[in-house]
Enzyme design. Structure first.
Site, PDB file in Angstrom:
ATOM      1  N   ASP A 150      -4.170  -2.097   2.704  1.00  0.00           N
ATOM      2  CA  ASP A 150      -4.451   0.035   3.154  1.00  0.00           C
ATOM      3  C   ASP A 150      -3.005   0.002   4.225  1.00  0.00           C
ATOM      4  OD1 ASP A 150      -5.560   2.446   3.526  1.00  0.00           O
ATOM      5  OD2 ASP A 150      -5.041   1.264   5.667  1.00  0.00           O
ATOM      6  N   GLN A 184     -10.754   9.021   3.128  1.00  0.00           N
ATOM      7  CA  GLN A 184     -11.204   7.350   4.268  1.00  0.00           C
ATOM      8  C   GLN A 184     -10.765   7.739   5.392  1.00  0.00           C
ATOM      9  OE1 GLN A 184      -7.306   5.166   5.315  1.00  0.00           O
ATOM     10  NE2 GLN A 184      -8.086   3.302   3.651  1.00  0.00           N
ATOM     11  N   TYR A 190       3.003   3.880   8.917  1.00  0.00           N
ATOM     12  CA  TYR A 190       2.725   2.822   9.264  1.00  0.00           C
ATOM     13  C   TYR A 190       4.200   1.809   9.712  1.00  0.00           C
ATOM     14  CZ  TYR A 190      -1.774   3.049   8.057  1.00  0.00           C
ATOM     15  OH  TYR A 190      -3.299   4.064   8.350  1.00  0.00           O
ATOM     16  N   THR A 229      -2.990  -2.482   7.403  1.00  0.00           N
ATOM     17  CA  THR A 229      -1.436  -2.423   8.172  1.00  0.00           C
ATOM     18  C   THR A 229      -1.138  -1.993   9.220  1.00  0.00           C
ATOM     19  OG1 THR A 229      -0.424  -1.569   6.463  1.00  0.00           O
ATOM     20  CG2 THR A 229      -1.078  -3.821   6.094  1.00  0.00           C
ATOM     21  N   TRP A 230      -1.861  -1.504   9.929  1.00  0.00           N
ATOM     22  CA  TRP A 230      -1.252  -0.626  10.661  1.00  0.00           C
ATOM     23  C   TRP A 230      -0.500  -0.784  12.375  1.00  0.00           C
ATOM     24  CZ3 TRP A 230      -4.936   2.949  15.270  1.00  0.00           C
ATOM     25  CH2 TRP A 230      -3.714   3.652  15.998  1.00  0.00           C
TER      26      TRP A 230
END
Length: 177
Positions: A48, A163, A53, A19-20
């Site tokens: 994620d 990650q 973000y 979802t960046w």
């Protein structure tokens, strides 16, 4: 959907929805929510995000998209390094939970190494897990030496994930991790 095991044995999807850059443009909100919901429908249940973000707007978007469907998703979120102190990580997690409209984050990560001692972040993560606010904890963007520093502190070996940025043009982790 291919899955991978966490150290606890729980299996999570190998592919998820990132979802960046979501939540940054109000005109795209409805389409972004529809995309996340369609992804869930198609089996992309790992979502994620990070407090970073959209300055929390991506988490708010996810909260709206998951209304009535929270138990279908495995939510990963990340804390800023400057918020990763013993008290700061707990406060940041509480803000994320509120934006996400949930009582728990499935995997909570330190977004990248920073100036806060890792021992403080680990203490906060353990407290959050004990309180049921997070189910698993991990790190993001750690190189091998940083990962070894974490492992030296984590006697429980509770680290669930590191990650990493990895794609066709960024493959450096193949050499040392």
């Amino acid at each position: 959907m291919k899955t991978i095991p966490l150290p606890t044995g729980e299996r999570v999807p190998a592919l998820g929805q990132g979802t960046w850059m979501m939540g940054e443009h109000p005109s795209a909100r409805a389409d972004e929510i529809a995309s996340l919901r369609l992804g869930l429908d198609l089996g992309l249940t790992l979502i994620d995000t990070a407090e970073m973000y959209g300055d929390g707007q991506a988490e708010s978007l996810i909260g709206e998209a998951l209304a009535g469907r929270r138990d279908e998703a495995f939510i990963v979120s990340k804390v800023y390094p400057h918020n990763a102190s013993a008290k700061g990580a707990i406060a940041a997690c509480e803000r994320s939970l509120k934006r996400l409209r949930t009582d728990r984050i499935d995997l909570y990560l330190l977004h990248w190494p920073g100036q806060v001692p890792l021992s403080e972040t680990l203490a906060a993560f353990r407290a959050l897990r004990e309180a049921g606010k997070i189910r698993h904890y991990g790190v993001s963007n750690f190189d091998l030496a940083q990962l070894q520093d974490w492992w030296a502190l984590d006697s429980e070996q509770g680290l669930a994930a590191n990650q990493l940025l990895y794609n066709l043009t960024r493959r450096g982790i193949e050499w040392d991790l």
